[in-house]
Write a protein that holds these residues in place. Structure first.
Motif, mmCIF file in Angstrom:
data_model
loop_
_atom_site.group_PDB
_atom_site.id
_atom_site.type_symbol
_atom_site.label_atom_id
_atom_site.label_comp_id
_atom_site.label_asym_id
_atom_site.label_seq_id
_atom_site.Cartn_x
_atom_site.Cartn_y
_atom_site.Cartn_z
ATOM 1 N N LEU A 3 0.817 -1.209 0.000
ATOM 2 C CA LEU A 3 0.000 0.000 0.000
ATOM 3 C C LEU A 3 0.850 1.258 0.000
ATOM 4 O O LEU A 3 0.564 2.220 -0.697
ATOM 5 C CB LEU A 3 -0.900 0.023 1.238
ATOM 6 N N LEU A 50 -5.227 6.051 3.450
ATOM 7 C CA LEU A 50 -5.512 5.046 2.427
ATOM 8 C C LEU A 50 -6.341 5.599 1.279
ATOM 9 O O LEU A 50 -6.428 4.979 0.219
ATOM 10 C CB LEU A 50 -6.238 3.851 3.054
ATOM 11 N N MET A 334 -5.060 -8.467 2.237
ATOM 12 C CA MET A 334 -6.298 -8.822 1.565
ATOM 13 C C MET A 334 -6.123 -8.968 0.064
ATOM 14 O O MET A 334 -7.090 -9.106 -0.677
ATOM 15 C CB MET A 334 -7.382 -7.779 1.847
ATOM 16 N N GLY A 335 -4.891 -8.922 -0.376
ATOM 17 C CA GLY A 335 -4.661 -9.121 -1.798
ATOM 18 C C GLY A 335 -5.124 -7.928 -2.592
ATOM 19 O O GLY A 335 -5.293 -6.829 -2.067
ATOM 20 N N GLY A 336 -5.360 -8.145 -3.849
ATOM 21 C CA GLY A 336 -5.773 -7.056 -4.704
ATOM 22 C C GLY A 336 -4.804 -6.911 -5.840
ATOM 23 O O GLY A 336 -3.775 -7.576 -5.894
ATOM 24 N N SER A 337 -5.166 -6.043 -6.722
ATOM 25 C CA SER A 337 -4.350 -5.912 -7.917
ATOM 26 C C SER A 337 -3.189 -4.985 -7.641
ATOM 27 O O SER A 337 -3.298 -3.999 -6.916
ATOM 28 C CB SER A 337 -5.231 -5.388 -9.036
ATOM 29 N N ILE A 379 -0.874 -10.492 -9.935
ATOM 30 C CA ILE A 379 -2.025 -10.208 -9.081
ATOM 31 C C ILE A 379 -1.793 -10.900 -7.737
ATOM 32 O O ILE A 379 -1.464 -12.087 -7.677
ATOM 33 C CB ILE A 379 -3.315 -10.704 -9.725
ATOM 34 N N LEU A 381 -2.811 -12.552 -4.507
ATOM 35 C CA LEU A 381 -3.966 -13.247 -3.957
ATOM 36 C C LEU A 381 -4.098 -12.943 -2.472
ATOM 37 O O LEU A 381 -3.109 -12.679 -1.800
ATOM 38 C CB LEU A 381 -3.819 -14.754 -4.157
ATOM 39 N N PRO A 382 -5.303 -12.995 -1.997
ATOM 40 C CA PRO A 382 -5.478 -12.764 -0.556
ATOM 41 C C PRO A 382 -5.084 -14.000 0.244
ATOM 42 O O PRO A 382 -4.728 -15.034 -0.306
ATOM 43 C CB PRO A 382 -6.961 -12.475 -0.436
ATOM 44 N N LEU A 383 -5.181 -13.854 1.542
ATOM 45 C CA LEU A 383 -4.947 -14.975 2.453
ATOM 46 C C LEU A 383 -5.748 -16.192 2.021
ATOM 47 O O LEU A 383 -6.864 -16.076 1.536
ATOM 48 C CB LEU A 383 -5.460 -14.604 3.846
ATOM 49 N N TYR B 79 -15.437 -15.165 -0.589
ATOM 50 C CA TYR B 79 -14.018 -14.920 -0.374
ATOM 51 C C TYR B 79 -13.190 -15.469 -1.538
ATOM 52 O O TYR B 79 -12.051 -15.072 -1.722
ATOM 53 C CB TYR B 79 -13.589 -15.588 0.940
ATOM 54 N N ASP B 103 -9.922 -9.332 -7.682
ATOM 55 C CA ASP B 103 -8.653 -9.903 -7.263
ATOM 56 C C ASP B 103 -8.639 -10.269 -5.790
ATOM 57 O O ASP B 103 -7.627 -10.724 -5.265
ATOM 58 C CB ASP B 103 -7.523 -8.894 -7.526
#
Lengths: 1207, 322
Positions: A3, A50, A334-337, A379, A381-383, B79, B103
């Motif tokens: 972030l 944020l 939390m992942g995300g692009s 990309i 990935l989240p947990l 999820y 994503d």
């Protein structure tokens, strides 16, 4: 996903959780020299913003410090609850110093930011921790085994937790226990961890694996389990995280071997105890579940080692990591692009290399493009497992009809026995907030039904608090009485008798004109009989002229002469003789001449021209005008005139008069205008004022229906809106039936049609689609392709399951029986004949699905049940089977008449396939369930004779239904036990169910670790038990639930079976219900069940008390239980206790159980049910499961109910 | 009174995360950490399992029913980063579409008012909001708002369909020119209002700031024909705000603190008539709130296991008589 980042080689500390916004403090790390070998140091505070998409962190303040730091923490000490910047920054320095900073002062740019400083320690202070229970307590560790406890309120003199450990070693980590405030742990690079009890002022346990390879770089307590902690090792030969439980401190509980090289730092999430961060010399940052060892997440990092890692206390998804390449990075797990996040790097490179895009193409040159592209595909990935903080545990949502759907996930409590396995229940509740509104609406409905309008109005009059209200109700009441106009007049203050008296009075005052009239009459009687002659003068004066005219029959001239001579009476009398026409002319002429005050009234009376009166009267005289209209107006013009007057009052009058217009509209019976007028004057948003209006409107409409024989079905826009508003309100209070009753019929207004549709379906009724030609919505389809042969009718719905819901708890009316309707029109047409009952169509459900839903019907009637046979039913099977929903091309509208409108792939009826099967004794689809309150006795459902006639013959049944019957028969032998159809006798179900039990039953988890066996260690008693450890007791006790529920299923099945709409003849054949046998047989079987004679041994006398006590208790419960579900449960329990009695008879129970049961019986006698439950739990946990499973759960249900009901 | 009329044993094997009734209140959809979505027929106090939908590979967070004019359609989000749209075809429920455009965890799904067609808004932990529009022939068009909320969007909620300018205007044949709007709440502590521009692009119209921690849920109140727009929001910080906007341009929103709870507030839900707000808190408490005559929000009920009483004092408004 990254972030933010800051280019610092620094120790880091997040602001405490209370703090908003979130800050990150960084203090120059003592361990690293940066590239410039500068010895300067600073303490900085950044804000985590944020909403700013860039990677930069907003710097809030920088303080140049003379120290470099080994450790930095931010404690919430003395923070104000508002969360303003406060707390204390505590830094561990290089030379034994601990410095306290005031972060608010740093942010404010203050020069004096140090609160206190103490250099009592020897060597660098590497370990610091704030006690989370007493935030003024800080523990610190340094060289020479030095540990101090500092009180921030009295910083000068630290305490020690006990004697220094020997040999002296560096303290690398220190941590307060998260559950017990006086427990502290310290660890050193040598690998030993020491746990201190500050109350005892001594170390209580030392933890070490004796490998000599553990070099402790990290120490953290379990956030929830007081006796557990993890240690991380820096040694490359043993790069592990060890999980220890102090109760079994001989070896680690678990070892996490996820890093390839030594671990430099760990952090355990306070928000989710299943998340432990670790970073190591293998340049990895891992998030793993310390309770299982599984790696849940690997942070995408560069190749640099991280030496410090911290969870953000406030934002649980955020963490920060400080790496040796001089950067602190903030990540989200939390992942995300990663889109655009690399931009900063690229920008930086671009700026360093200058303009690499000399041609202005907008694209960077190739050397920069390559790394960027690879990065963008990455990309993150989240947990693997969702963190605890996004798992919503509770929810409440409103739905149509004032229903509230709630669920809550109560934490499992292992020790409470059988019923405490986690139950995933959803509650559907009715929310009623407007009680008065509802009761008034109820009254109104009753009145409409009973036609008791007069007394209703009278009640309203009596209850009226204002004169106006009283008037309105009086006017409404008059509508239902004889001589309504007369009564209206009375209401307006014109009583006929009163008037008569008044006139009499008035005449008497003028010297008895009464007598004169009488005399006159006598005279006139005399005159003809006297027969005397009189003189006809034909002189030239007026008299003479009149005489001449009369003699010539020229009445017209005679009248003119009279008028001219002002001889009005003569003129009128002559005119009467001269005929209708002349009279009218004469009247006109008279009125033209006459000027008196009341002339116009008289004019109107005589000319019958009330319109003029109404149009031109002074509005102050509206009462008089209305009275006149009431007296004289012809029925056909009456209401128009009242209307007109009302309109005038409304448009021209002042506010007071405006409301009086309501009375005119009531007289006129003009509902629409009444609504408009009322709405203007009242606040319509309040339910009660709406109720006020609706009461009047409903009564008035009824009145209009009665008196004026008008078509009241036409509903104006405004009224429709009000009525639908009213219906909406009723629906929102759960009174759906009432809402439907009040919803105007025969209107095409879309909002009403839609509401009607919604209400009907909410009530579980098919919408009377044939009656209202309008489809509420233009159906739109998610085309799944497949335009069938009947493409034009692809919207034709069908019903997926048979659903005969008796509505409410009324027994079916005599003669009411299910129809195997081929035509949905017929079904809807039947509706009115059996109000309150809902029919749906025969299920065109393909096999074998009918079994499942059908069986679940019994669930519905049997209350909540757990047990559901899980036969895998391949949905594709439906296609394979020649399933044929009935098809009626004419019913393309029937979308409304169906419960579940869904797209139908039309195919021709396979009547041929069905024809080869004998007609089933009863349609498998046609049976009826008892309502929840239906009496259990099966005889109660015996249908009146006569009803059989309505049973459709098999040939009338839709082919699909026959097919289904056939398929059921085909299928049944292949199925066993619980998988059987609804029509199988319970006796058949029971056996397989028993067999199935052990499958459902989870055997006690084998003890795999010493943790399951508390060692009786005094510490383990002091500290809470590990809650997550499965205790054998709980798993054993948790079983009986499905078993019990299964019992309810039987019960449920029996009920509908008992009331099958079967002609008696079908019950006759006495065949033991083999699976697949005709249904009638099985019914017979069921009915014969209770009478089955089994010779049983008597219960031994000494145990008879058990039976009497339990049965007595159940009876007591039954008599005070109110809801049918509980009653059923109890009924069921009573039956199931037979198992116990059987065991008593056979004397097969072990003495401990018998003893326990007697104890329970005694506690029941003393009404101490909770004690009974405790004993129960004890028995269950200590006895052989198979011995008690048949009755103990039931006993528990009874005890629990008794406790709840307080009998 | 809040009284249980039906206790549905869902037989979910793990935590339930959402439970929603369909348009008519006759079917209940539930979803759980056990990765399944279940549909029950709950008419007349019964509970018949109609469908047990498997397809998600992670906990399922929310379910949403589409308006019945489009058939029986249910959307679920999980999820596993997927949104699945399920549809009942010939009595069986099956997957009709799967949206894999996110994503990270998809936390919220919400169908637009039926007047707009079949449009689904999805909010994800990847910070994006996607809008799926059914274009016929089994096709769904996707529009994505990237970076709608930093580190995650937790909730989406559509504004009711209101034609600008007129309040109770009967559509006269022609399709009214709706302005599509929805609200979202996220981990940046913000509530954002989004509006569809004339070119079909979604634009941030408003940022509503009052919460000091994650916004867990937003709920746009149903329209009851009044010119005021109302939004409820709840947060990790325990606060529930009621936002109202009176002006027609929709630009001035003012928050009113409903209550500050001691624990995280997970969910807010309006009654159909928009006069009661159900608030679900982290302490497993559900409370019902109503605006009193003087504009204050008052707790009228504590609901425990679906049961509760209703304090009558404020529910019966003052009768306004002549």
């Amino acid at each position: 996903m990254k972030l933010k980042e800051v280019d610092r080689t620094a120790m880091q500390a997040w602001s405490p959780a209370q703090n908003h916004p979130i800050y990150l403090a960084t203090g120059t790390s003592a361990q690293q020299l940066d590239a410039t070998f500068s010895t300067s140091a600073s303490l900085e505070i950044f804000e985590l913003d944020l909403s700013d998409p860039s990677l930069d962190m907003k710097s809030c303040a920088t303080f140049s410090s003379s120290h470099r730091y080994h450790k930095l923490i931010w404690g919430p000490h003395k923070m104000d609850p508002k969360g303003n910047v406060s707390g204390v920054l505590i830094a561990g320095g290089e030379n034994g110093n601990i410095i306290l900073y005031d972060p608010s002062k740093i942010i404010a740019g203050d020069k004096e930011v140090v609160i206190a400083q103490n250099d009592k320690h020897t060597g660098p202070v590497r370990a610091l921790d704030v006690n989370i229970f007493q935030t003024n307590l800080v523990a610190s560790g340094a060289n020479e085994s030095e540990i101090y406890i500092w009180d921030l309120n009295n910083f000068a003199t630290p305490m020690t937790p006990g004697a220094k450990t020997q040999p002296p070693e560096d303290i690398s980590c220190i941590a307060w226990n998260r559950q017990v405030q006086h427990i502290l742990a310290s660890a050193s690079p040598s690998g030993r961890a020491t746990v201190w009890d500050l109350r005892k002022n001594e170390p209580i346990i030392k933890v070490s694996d004796h490998s000599n390879r553990m070099h402790c770089s990290g120490l953290a307590w379990h956030p929830d389990v007081a006796t557990q902690m993890v240690l991380a090792s820096e040694d490359d030969r043993l790069p592990v995280v060890q999980m220890w439980d102090l109760r079994f401190a001989s070896s680690p509980l678990r070892v996490l071997e996820n890093h390839a090289r030594g671990i430099l730092a760990i952090a355990w999430s306070m928000a989710d105890p299943e998340l432990l961060l670790s970073c190591g010399k293998d340049a990895k940052i891992l998030c793993s579940n310390p309770n299982t060892g599984e790696v849940l997440y690997e942070l995408p990092t560069n190749t640099q080692w991280c030496f410090d890692i911290q969870w953000c206390p406030r934002n649980p998804a955020v963490l920060s990591a400080a790496s040796f390449d001089g950067r602190i990075s903030v990540y989200s797990i939390m992942g995300g692009s990663a889109d655009g996040l690399r931009q900063k790097q690229v920008d930086k490179l671009s700026s360093s290399f200058g303009n690499l895009d000399p041609f202005g193409t907008g694209q960077p040159l190739p050397p920069l493009q390559i790394p960027q592209q690879t990065a963008q595909h990455n990309i993150v990935l989240p947990l693997k497992k969702p963190p605890k903080w996004i798992r919503r545990p509770v929810g409440a949502s409103f739905s149509f009809g004032g229903k509230l759907v709630t669920f809550e996930n109560v934490k499992t409590q292992a020790q409470q026995g059988a019923e405490q396995q986690q139950q995933q229940h959803v509650f559907i509740s009715q929310v009623v907030t407007e009680k008065e509104f509802l009761s008034r609406s109820d009254q109104l409905q009753q009145v409409v039904q009973s036609q008791g309008f007069v007394s209703y109005c009278q009640k309203k009059i009596d209850a009226s608090q204002t004169e106006f209200e009283k008037n309105v109700w009086s006017f409404l009441k008059v509508n239902f009485e004889d001589d309504s106009r007369g009564k209206y007049l009375e209401l307006l203050g014109y009583r006929k008798e009163d008037l008569g008296k008044k006139i009499a009075l008035a005449l008497n005052k003028v010297d008895g004109p009464d007598v004169c009239i009488k005399e006159g009459k006598q005279e006139s009687e005399f005159l003809p009989s006297a027969g005397g002659t009189f003189n006809i003068s034909i002189s030239g004066d007026i008299d003479g002229l009149i005489t001449q005219a009369l003699l010539t029959g020229n009445f017209e001239s005679a009248v003119d002469l009279c008028l001219h001579d002002n001889r009005m009476a003569d003129a009128i009398i002559l005119a009467i003789a001269g005929g209708q026409e002349l009279l009218a002319q004469t009247q006109k002429k008279y009125f033209a001449k006459s000027q008196s005050k009341i002339t116009r009234l008289i004019t109107a009376v005589v000319m019958k021209n009330w319109k003029e009166i109404v149009e031109s009267c002074d509005l102050k005289n509206w009462r008089e005008a209305l009275a006149a209209v009431l007296t004289y107006a012809k029925p056909d013009e009456f209401s128009a005139l009242c209307d007109l007057l009302g309109t005038r009052l409304e448009s021209e009058g002042d506010s007071l008069l405006q409301t009086q217009a309501c009375l005119c509209y009531i007289c006129a019976g003009n509902v629409e205008k009444l609504v408009a007028c009322w709405t203007k004057a009242q606040d319509g948003s309040n339910p009660l004022s709406l109720q006020d209006l609706i009461e009047k409107v409903v009564i008035l409409r009824k009145a209009v229906q009665l008196t004026q024989a008008m078509d009241t079905n036409t509903v104006g826009v405004l009224l429709a809106e009000k009525m639908s508003q009213y219906a909406n309100l009723l629906a929102a209070q759960g009174s759906i039936a009432a809402a439907l009753a009040f919803l105007p019929e025969n209107t095409n207004q879309p909002n009403i049609v839609q509401l009607r549709d919604r209400l009907c379906r909410a009530q579980g009724q098919p919408v009377p689609g044939q009656e209202s030609p309008k489809i509420p919505y233009e159906r739109q389809q998610l085309p799944k392709g497949r335009p069938g042969p009947m493409a034009g009718h692809t919207q034709m719905p069908r019903v997926p399951a048979q659903q005969y819901y008796p509505h409410g708890e009324n027994p079916p009316p005599p003669g009411f029986i299910m129809h195997g309707n081929v035509n949905p029109n017929a079904a809807t047409a039947q509706l009115p004949t059996s109000p309150g009952h809902m029919h749906t169509q025969v299920p065109p459900y393909p096999q074998p699905q009918p079994y499942q839903p059908a069986q679940q019907y019994s669930f519905g009637t049997g209350g909540s049940t757990m047990y559901r046979p899980q036969q895998p039913v391949a949905p594709s099977a439906s296609n394979a089977y020649p399933n044929t929903p009935y098809i009626s091309p004419a019913s393309s509208y029937s979308g409304q008449s169906q419960l579940y409108a869904s797209q139908l792939q039309a195919s021709p009826p396979t009547s041929s396939s069905a024809a080869s099967f004998p007609p089933p004794p009863s349609s498998g689809a046609s049976f009826q369930h008892g309502g929840p309150g239906a009496p259990p006795s099966s005889s109660a459902y015996a249908l009146p004779p006569g009803t059989t006639g309505t049973l459709p013959a098999a040939s009338e049944l839709p082919a699909s239904q026959r097919t289904e019957n056939q398929s059921m028969q085909d299928q049944a032998p292949k199925l066993e036990g619980p998988q059987n159809g609804w029509n199988d006798p319970p006796a058949l179900n029971r056996v397989p169910k028993k067999k199935k039990m052990p499958e459902n039953f989870m055997p006690p988890v084998p003890i795999t670790s010493p943790i399951m066996n508390p060692l009786g260690d005094p510490q383990s008693q002091m500290l809470p038990q590990q809650p997550s450890a499965p205790v054998p007791l709980s798993s054993q006790a948790s079983f009986p639930q499905p078993h019990l529920a299964g019992g309810q299923t039987f019960h449920g099945i029996q009920q509908p079976l008992g009331q099958l709409g079967m002609p008696p003849s079908f019950s006759k054949p006495n065949i033991e219900g083999a699976p697949g046998a005709p249904i009638g047989n099985t019914i017979q079987h069921v009915q014969s069940l209770p009478t089955e004679k089994i010779t049983k041994k008597p219960i031994p006398d000494e145990h008879l008390i058990l039976k009497t006590t339990f049965e007595d208790l159940i009876q007591r419960c039954l008599s005070s239980a109110t809801d049918p579900q509980t009653k059923r449960k109890l009924d069921d329990a009573s039956k199931r206790l037979e198992f116990l009695y059987d065991k008593l008879r056979e004397q097969t129970l072990s003495p401990t159980i018998i003893n326990g049961l007697h104890n329970i019986a005694r506690s029941i006698e003393s009404r101490n049910y909770s004690e009974g439950l405790t004993i129960h739990t004890h028995i269950v946990s200590t006895s052989n499961f198979s011995e008690t499973s048949a009755f103990m759960p039931v006993l528990k249900v009874v005890l629990t109910q008794a406790n709840k009901l307080g009998v | 009174m809040v009284s249980v009329i039906n206790t549905v044993d869902t037989s979910h094997e793990d935590m339930i995360h959402d439970a929603q009734m369909d348009y008519y209140g006759t079917r209940l959809a539930t979803c759980s950490s056990d990765r399944s979505v279940k549909i029950f027929d709950v008419r007349n106090g019964g509970q018949i399992l109609i469908a047990d939908l498997r397809g998600h590979e992670g906990p399922v967070w929310q379910v949403a029913w589409a308006h019945p004019m489009y058939g029986n359609i249910l959307a679920s989000c999980s999820y596993d980063r997927k949104v699945i749209i399920w549809k009942e075809e010939n009595g069986t429920w099956e997957k009709t579409h799967e949206h894999t455009g996110h994503d990270s965890s998809v936390n919220s799904v919400c169908w637009a008012p039926h007047d707009y067609g079949l449009i689904l808004a999805c909010g994800s932990s990847d910070g994006a909001i996607s809008l799926l529009t059914y274009t016929g022939e089994g096709q769904w068009e996707v529009k994505k708002i990237s970076n709608a909320h930093a580190i995650g969007c937790n909730a989406v909620s559509w504004a009711p369909a209101v034609v600008p300018g007129s309040l109770i205007d009967q559509p006269s044949g022609q399709k009214p020119n709706y302005i599509k709007k929805f609200a979202s709440g996220g981990c940046d502590n913000l509530i954002k209002l989004w509006k569809e521009e004339e070119d079909g692009q979604w634009k941030e119209e408003q940022k509503l700031e009052a919460h000091s921690d994650w916004v867990r849920d937003v709920a746009w109140a149903p329209s009851i024909g009044l010119p005021t727009s109302t939004i409820a929001s709840c947060s990790q910080d325990g606060r529930v705000f009621i936002w109202t906007c009176d002006d027609t341009s929709g630009n001035t929103w003012s928050p009113k603190l409903l209550h500050k709870f001691s624990d995280v507030v997970w969910h807010v839900s309006w009654s159909i008539t928009a006069n009661i707000l159900a608030v679900s808190g982290g302490d497993n408490k559900v409370t019902l709130w109503k605006e009193s005559v003087d504009g204050q929000w008052v707790c009228i009920s504590d609901v425990n296991k679906g049961q509760g009483s209703v304090s009558a004092s404020i529910t019966e408004g003052q009768q306004n008589e002549q």
